[in-house]
Every structure is written in structure tokens, then in C-alpha cells.
Design a protein around this motif. Structure first.
Motif, PDB file in Angstrom:
ATOM      1  N   THR A   1       0.816  -1.211   0.000  1.00 52.94           N
ATOM      2  CA  THR A   1       0.000   0.000   0.000  1.00 52.94           C
ATOM      3  C   THR A   1       0.851   1.262   0.000  1.00 52.94           C
ATOM      4  OG1 THR A   1      -0.197   0.214   2.415  1.00 52.94           O
ATOM      5  CG2 THR A   1      -1.752  -1.254   1.311  1.00 52.94           C
ATOM      6  N   LYS A   2       2.163   1.108   0.144  1.00 50.49           N
ATOM      7  CA  LYS A   2       3.083   2.252   0.169  1.00 50.49           C
ATOM      8  C   LYS A   2       4.185   1.994  -0.856  1.00 50.49           C
ATOM      9  CE  LYS A   2       2.267   3.213   5.099  1.00 50.49           C
ATOM     10  NZ  LYS A   2       1.216   2.180   5.255  1.00 50.49           N
ATOM     11  N   ALA A   3       4.034   2.596  -2.027  1.00 50.88           N
ATOM     12  CA  ALA A   3       4.960   2.339  -3.138  1.00 50.88           C
ATOM     13  C   ALA A   3       6.401   2.641  -2.763  1.00 50.88           C
ATOM     14  CB  ALA A   3       4.547   3.160  -4.358  1.00 50.88           C
ATOM     15  N   SER A   4       6.632   3.620  -1.885  1.00 60.11           N
ATOM     16  CA  SER A   4       7.995   4.015  -1.519  1.00 60.11           C
ATOM     17  C   SER A   4       8.745   2.914  -0.795  1.00 60.11           C
ATOM     18  CB  SER A   4       7.956   5.273  -0.652  1.00 60.11           C
ATOM     19  OG  SER A   4       7.240   5.027   0.556  1.00 60.11           O
TER      20      SER A   4
ATOM     21  N   GLY B   1      -2.755  -1.324  -3.931  1.00 60.81           N
ATOM     22  CA  GLY B   1      -1.670  -2.249  -3.604  1.00 60.81           C
ATOM     23  C   GLY B   1      -1.261  -3.093  -4.792  1.00 60.81           C
ATOM     24  N   MET B   2      -2.240  -3.549  -5.575  1.00 64.27           N
ATOM     25  CA  MET B   2      -1.920  -4.334  -6.767  1.00 64.27           C
ATOM     26  C   MET B   2      -1.140  -3.488  -7.770  1.00 64.27           C
ATOM     27  SD  MET B   2      -2.065  -7.187  -8.467  1.00 64.27           S
ATOM     28  CE  MET B   2      -3.459  -8.295  -8.241  1.00 64.27           C
TER      29      MET B   2
ATOM     30  N   ILE C   1       2.696  -4.540  -8.927  1.00 67.13           N
ATOM     31  CA  ILE C   1       2.997  -4.802 -10.339  1.00 67.13           C
ATOM     32  C   ILE C   1       4.083  -3.860 -10.835  1.00 67.13           C
ATOM     33  CG2 ILE C   1       2.044  -4.561 -12.666  1.00 67.13           C
ATOM     34  CD1 ILE C   1      -0.505  -5.866 -11.601  1.00 67.13           C
ATOM     35  N   ASN C   2       3.995  -2.587 -10.480  1.00 70.40           N
ATOM     36  CA  ASN C   2       5.024  -1.638 -10.903  1.00 70.40           C
ATOM     37  C   ASN C   2       6.393  -2.012 -10.340  1.00 70.40           C
ATOM     38  OD1 ASN C   2       3.272  -0.058 -12.420  1.00 70.40           O
ATOM     39  ND2 ASN C   2       2.751   1.262 -10.693  1.00 70.40           N
ATOM     40  N   ALA C   3       6.400  -2.596  -9.147  1.00 69.35           N
ATOM     41  CA  ALA C   3       7.669  -2.968  -8.514  1.00 69.35           C
ATOM     42  C   ALA C   3       8.311  -4.181  -9.166  1.00 69.35           C
ATOM     43  CB  ALA C   3       7.449  -3.225  -7.025  1.00 69.35           C
ATOM     44  N   VAL C   4       7.515  -5.131  -9.659  1.00 70.38           N
ATOM     45  CA  VAL C   4       8.072  -6.402 -10.128  1.00 70.38           C
ATOM     46  C   VAL C   4       8.117  -6.554 -11.638  1.00 70.38           C
ATOM     47  CG1 VAL C   4       7.275  -7.543  -8.020  1.00 70.38           C
ATOM     48  CG2 VAL C   4       5.867  -7.692 -10.090  1.00 70.38           C
ATOM     49  N   LYS C   5       7.432  -5.691 -12.387  1.00 76.09           N
ATOM     50  CA  LYS C   5       7.313  -5.948 -13.827  1.00 76.09           C
ATOM     51  C   LYS C   5       8.668  -5.943 -14.529  1.00 76.09           C
ATOM     52  CE  LYS C   5       4.473  -2.833 -15.288  1.00 76.09           C
ATOM     53  NZ  LYS C   5       3.721  -1.903 -16.173  1.00 76.09           N
TER      54      LYS C   5
ATOM     55  N   PRO D   1      13.216  -0.981  -5.889  1.00 75.30           N
ATOM     56  CA  PRO D   1      13.509  -1.874  -7.021  1.00 75.30           C
ATOM     57  C   PRO D   1      14.596  -2.900  -6.741  1.00 75.30           C
ATOM     58  CG  PRO D   1      13.215   0.379  -7.795  1.00 75.30           C
ATOM     59  CD  PRO D   1      13.181   0.433  -6.293  1.00 75.30           C
ATOM     60  N   GLU D   2      15.638  -2.518  -5.981  1.00 74.36           N
ATOM     61  CA  GLU D   2      16.722  -3.459  -5.703  1.00 74.36           C
ATOM     62  C   GLU D   2      16.221  -4.701  -4.969  1.00 74.36           C
ATOM     63  OE1 GLU D   2      20.109  -3.717  -6.370  1.00 74.36           O
ATOM     64  OE2 GLU D   2      19.481  -2.278  -7.886  1.00 74.36           O
ATOM     65  N   TYR D   3      15.132  -4.567  -4.211  1.00 74.97           N
ATOM     66  CA  TYR D   3      14.594  -5.705  -3.470  1.00 74.97           C
ATOM     67  C   TYR D   3      14.177  -6.848  -4.398  1.00 74.97           C
ATOM     68  CZ  TYR D   3      14.041  -2.634   0.652  1.00 74.97           C
ATOM     69  OH  TYR D   3      14.240  -1.793   1.709  1.00 74.97           O
ATOM     70  N   PHE D   4      13.859  -6.509  -5.643  1.00 81.87           N
ATOM     71  CA  PHE D   4      13.236  -7.491  -6.524  1.00 81.87           C
ATOM     72  C   PHE D   4      14.189  -8.024  -7.584  1.00 81.87           C
ATOM     73  CE2 PHE D   4      10.072  -4.578  -4.837  1.00 81.87           C
ATOM     74  CZ  PHE D   4       9.209  -5.470  -4.219  1.00 81.87           C
TER      75      PHE D   4
END
Length: 603
Positions: free
Chosen positions: A182-185, A242-243, A247-251, A189-192
Motif C-alpha cells: 500500500t506504500k509504493a515508496s 496495492g496491486m 505490479i510496478n515494482a516487479v514488472k 527496485p533493488e529488493y526485486f
């Protein structure tokens, strides 16, 4: 660069050649005398570099830029049989790829080269195992997914909000990310990096109004009805926003069905790169090429890039190429299987060279490809076909190709193949290769990269003619529960529209019963019933490996009615299911929204 055989005129000329990665000096006309410090200011054709008021610095004239994709309109002057080496063009090539030269640094570099070649930086090999990310890993379905994956020996990373809870529940050695969808921040990106597939079991928290036990026994049992309420974040925040955030984080890690555009022009997007000519002038040859954008040259009348020139074997030359400047941020294409070029062939064989190091003189991972004269064609070059080439020779002990760190691209037309072999299609003279796009691709058949656990009933609120008395509580109380099913459906649509290969699983009422009962898969969002959380976890994992589950949405329940508990004899467990038997029955495009769209009732 290409390997060739020429006489060495001086040690210093050879060192300049090493700057460009060629194994041979560039011709007899370049001698020690021509390396006088005045060479950068007087002998060159004007306008080129002009000194300004400060010593050891130069100003760059805009009229010189003739190597990028926004090229000049000047004709290419190389001709087969022309013998005069163009020193000015050689310097321009150095300038384009290496930036404005300082005389002091230039000669310092040459002296360093004379002392011996500098080794390229080692390339880190990519972890090809492919991590599976489990979001919602401490929930009823999520923790079972993690347990099954680990028992299978598959690499797992979990996304959780509470690290202490996750390590207590899943073990101290679990690979985890602390973040909140729920919190994009919080989704850095490095996490993924390294994540290739995702199972999303995140769900808004629903519990009995009267309260629950610490282990949520009332909610988890899934059979007896308790008046529910939302606890914590709203359905809109979790299921929809949240979805989008997840998605933005993992795509970038899991990849898109249509691939990632590296260069070129598509219907709704384009990406231009700074291409520069890199011809056999760097070793004394006279071949010459350029790269231009033809705004009406594509197969549909739109823009396309054009690699063209004249190739000559004079002065022991024989190749032309265009190479991009190093990308400001290396491209990570590890989610994909190769590069696809859309081009109009001319019957010749070309090379694509990919570099994974920002160093200039380094290994290029190379693949040759043949073209058909006069035809637009798509050419796929799998990463597995790339060969490590350095100066036209295979490097047997080179590091594996690392698709996480693409530094530059190069297209080449050459007399030479690899290791002394010749290009069978090579002909001296003019050539032209329109290239409308270079992009990544996922090879067929494609399996899901993102499996999402949703809920049966998401399309039923507002459906005309529905008998609510026969529907699950969430359907009857959709509004009172913050439009929970409405936002679950919106979250599904975000995934369907993302371009990620997906599966959406809609279980009926979830229970703590063991897996093993016979199942009913259905589509259209009409069934009610119950199903084990353990069974749903197994279905999710099986979907990741099934081409039949790709881009499908379905509901699932067991054949056991609510009135009957399901148990399993520990000494005589049912055999594991072949879920492909169920996946094969699924059809594309059926979501249950069809009835709503026909009736024009908004959801």
C-alpha cells in the motif's frame, strides 16, 4: 572490432589502435611524427575541435555531430578501392564514444597502453535459478505456498510488513523483503532483483465484529458465519492500489509478454539511442557507415532506423558497424530469453554484438544472423546463442553472458565471422539495413509469471437477477465491507492489463481442511462452496509451470459440501493431483464481467 593482418608502423600507432579494440595497427600513414601535440589543433579538417582560452581543453562544435541517430545528410564517401585513410574520421570516432579529449589525458592513456593491456573488469554471472516472490507470505495461503516451495528446493523470497512475525512463522533464515504494497515508496527496485515469478496472496483483513482469537481461529475456519468487518487498510488501498504498486515494482524483473523495447518505434511508444559509426577506419581501412532515422521508412510508413554505408577491403579493411554509446543505466533484460530485431533484409549476414561492460576494449557477446532480400522480417536471437568474441576470436574462458547488465549494442556488416572464418554473403560496395525495432522477447510457450489469489464472487455485486440469499457473505455485504469485491475485481483488471503473463485464481470459501478432495474448476464466476487453503497453495505453484494456466481466470472449489468436514488418513493420503488436467479445460477471456457489460450495470 575485427581482426586483420597489417604491418606495424610504430609502437605508438599500435597503442592507439588498442584504444579501439583492434588487434592490428591502422596503416602506414600514421607515424610517431603525426602524434605531435599540435595534431589535435592544426592538421584536422575544420570545423572539428578548436582550443578555447583554457589550456588542455577544447570546445565541441555542433556541426561535427554526424555519428548519432540524428545524423547529418552528407553522402558516405568510402568507395571500394579507395586507398587514403581518413585520420580525421578516426579521431571523430574516438571523440563520439569517449568524449572530448584532453591532450594530457590522451597521451597519458597512450603511455598506459604501451605498458600493456589493461584487463577488463570481471562480469558477474547471473543467477539463472529464478527467485519466486511470495507476497502475503504470513497469511493462510501465503505461508503454505512458502512451505511447499521450500520443500521443493526452489528459491523463495517473501514480501512482508512485519519482519519479526515472518521470521517467527517462516524461520530465521527466510529470504525476506520488508515492505508494504500500500506504500509504493517501500517497494525498492533493488529488493526485486532476481525475482522471476510472483505469487500474490495479499488480501484485505476481514474479521468477526465480535473479535477473534489470537490465531484468528474464527476467521480461518471458513464455515460458520460471523458478522464480518474490515480491519486495517481499506479494500481500495490493499486490493486495488496495492496491486498497482506491486505490479510496478516487479514488472521489470518478471517481464512483459510483448517484451521490452530497447530501440525503435512501436504504435504507442518509441525509444531512440545514440548510435555512432565504428568502422574499419580504426585499423586503417576506408569503409564507412552511418545511422539515420527515416521518418517514413518502416513497413507501415512510420519511422525506422537505417544502418547503411559502403564496405571496402582496401587497406586490409572489410567491416562497418554502428554502436551505441554506453547506456547511462545498464539494461536488465534477465526476465527475457533473447532479442528480437524487426528489419528489412538485403540477403546479407550481419552480426549483433552485446556488451556487458562499460569498458571500451572488451568481450562482445555476438550472434550472426541472415536476412532475406527485400523482406521485412523478425529475427530472434536467443541469449543462449551468444558467443563471447574478442577481436574476431572466441574467448573460451569468458564469463557467462550477464543479461542483468547490458551496457551497449552494436550492429555490424563484416567480411569476417569468427576465428578466421569468412562471411559467405560478404560483397564489397553499398549496403542498407532498415531496423525498425530491437526488443526483448519471452520464448513460446509462455507460462504465467504472476499468480494472483483473488476471490469467487468479484463480479456478482450489481449483477441483475441474482438471488443474494444464496450468495456468500462478501457478495451480500460488499458495500458494508468497503466494496471489497469491487476493488478485488479492479485489482484483477490491473493485472490483466499489465502485460505480465498471469493466472488469477478465485477460490470459494477458504478452510483449514487438508488438501486432497476432488475439485471443480469453473469460469464465469457462478459457483459457491469451500476449498482448502492448502489446495489453493498447490494450485498456485502448479500454475507457474503450466502453459494451460497462462492468462486464465477461474474459480475453484472442492466437491465436498459445507455440511461435511473433509479429513485425510495420514497413513493413506490421496495422490498428488495433476493440475494440468484442470487447467486444460480453461478458456481465454472468461471473467464473469461479460454479464455485467451486457447489462451495462457498473461495477
Amino acid at each position: 572490432m575485427e581482426s586483420c593482418s597489417m604491418q606495424i608502423s610504430s609502437p605508438l600507432s599500435s597503442s592507439v589502435l588498442n584504444l579501439q579494440g583492434c588487434s592490428s595497427p591502422f596503416g602506414r600513414k600514421f607515424s610517431n611524427k603525426s602524434l605531435h601535440p599540435q595534431l589535435l589543433s592544426s592538421p584536422l579538417p575544420k570545423p572539428f575541435l578548436q582550443p578555447n582560452d583554457r589550456p588542455q581543453s577544447f570546445v565541441y562544435r555542433q556541426s561535427f555531430l554526424c555519428l548519432s541517430s540524428r545524423t547529418n545528410g552528407r553522402p558516405i564517401s568510402a568507395e571500394a578501392g579507395k586507398q587514403n585513410w581518413d585520420f580525421g574520421r578516426f579521431i571523430k570516432t574516438l571523440y563520439f564514444f569517449n568524449g572530448p579529449p584532453s591532450p594530457a589525458k590522451f597521451f597519458e592513456f597512450l603511455i598506459e597502453k604501451l605498458s600493456g593491456p589493461s584487463p577488463s573488469k570481471p562480469v558477474k554471472a547471473m543467477d539463472t535459478s529464478g527467485i519466486i516472490l511470495v507476497a502475503g507470505a504470513t497469511g493462510g495461503v501465503g505461508r503454505r505456498v512458502v512451505d511447499i516451495l521450500r520443500k521443493k528446493g526452489l528459491p523463495v523470497r517473501v514480501l512482508v510488513r512485519n519482519e519479526e512475525k515472518a521470521r517467527r512463522m517462516l524461520g530465521p533464515d527466510i529470504d525476506l523483503i520488508v515492505g508494504d504494497i500500500t506504500k509504493a515508496s517501500t517497494l525498492v527496485p533493488e529488493y526485486f532483483r532476481g525475482v522471476r515469478k510472483v505469487i500474490n496472496a495479499v488480501s484485505v483483513i476481514v474479521g468477526p465484529k465480535e473479535g477473534d482469537t489470537p490465531d484468528r481461529a474464527k476467521y480461518s475456519q471458513g464455515i460458520k458465519f460471523f458478522e464480518p468487518e474490515i480491519k486495517g487498510d481499506s479494500p481500495e488501498t490493499v486490493e486495488y492500489i496495492g496491486m498497482e504498486n506491486l505490479i510496478n515494482a516487479v514488472k521489470g524483473s518478471v517481464g512483459l509478454r510483448k517484451g521490452k523495447l530497447l530501440f525503435g518505434f512501436e504504435e504507442n511508444s518509441s525509444r531512440e539511442l545514440a548510435w555512432g559509426a565504428l568502422d574499419d577506419v580504426v585499423m586503417g581501412g576506408v569503409s564507412e557507415s552511418t545511422f539515420e532515422i527515416d521518418r517514413r521508412g518502416s513497413e507501415i510508413g512510420g519511422p525506422t532506423g537505417v544502418f547503411k554505408g559502403v564496405v571496402s577491403t582496401a587497406n586490409n579493411g572489410g567491416f562497418t558497424s554502428i554502436r551505441t554509446r554506453n547506456f547511462s543505466v545498464p539494461e536488465d533484460v534477465s526476465a527475457y530469453d533473447g532479442l528480437e530485431l524487426r528489419l528489412k533484409g538485403d540477403g546479407r549476414r550481419y552480426k549483433l554484438i552485446i556488451r556487458t561492460s562499460a569498458d571500451w576494449d572488451t568481450v562482445g557477446y555476438t550472434a550472426s544472423f541472415d536476412t532475406v532480400a527485400g523482406q521485412w522480417q523478425s529475427i530472434r536471437l536467443p541469449f543462449s546463442f551468444l558467443r563471447p568474441i574478442f577481436r574476431a576470436r572466441t574467448v573460451a574462458d569468458a564469463p557467462p553472458f550477464d543479461p542483468t547488465n547490458i551496457a551497449s549494442l552494436q550492429l555490424m556488416f563484416s567480411k569476417f565471422e569468427y576465428d578466421g572464418k569468412l562471411n559467405p554473403t560478404f560483397v564489397e560496395g553499398a549496403f542498407q539495413l532498415p531496423v525498425s525495432s530491437i526488443q526483448t522477447y519471452i520464448k513460446d510457450p509462455i507460462c504465467p509469471r504472476f499468480v494472483h489469489v483473488s476471490s469467487a464472487g468479484v463480479t456478482r455485486p450489481g449483477r441483475p437477477g441474482l438471488d443474494l440469499s444464496k450468495q456468500p457473505p462478501a457478495v451480500r455485504l460488499n458495500k458494508e465491507l468497503g466494496f471489497i469485491l469491487t476493488f478485488k475485481l479492479k485489482g484483477e483488471d490491473v493485472l490483466r492489463e499489465s502485460g505480465i503473463p498471469y493466472t488469477i485464481v478465485r477460490p470459494c470459501a477458504l478452510t483449514e481442511e487438508p488438501a486432497g478432495a476432488d475439485l471443480i474448476f469453473d469460469q464465469g464466476d457462478n459457483i459457491t462452496g469451500k476449498i482448502s487453503r492448502e489446495e489453493v497453495a498447490r494450485i498456485c505453484i502448479a500454475a507457474l509451470e503450466s502453459v494451460y494456466a497462462c492468462d486464465k481466470t477461474f474459480e475453484v472449489k472442492s466437491v465436498i459440501p459445507f455440511s461435511e468436514p473433509f479429513t485425510v488418513d495420514p497413513e493413506n493420503r490421496p495422490p498428488e493431483k495433476d493440475y494440468n488436467v484442470y487447467f486444460k479445460t480453461l478458456k481465454d477471456g472468461i471473467t464473469g464481467k461479460e454479464v455485467l457489460e451486457e447489462s451495462r450495470v457498473p461495477v
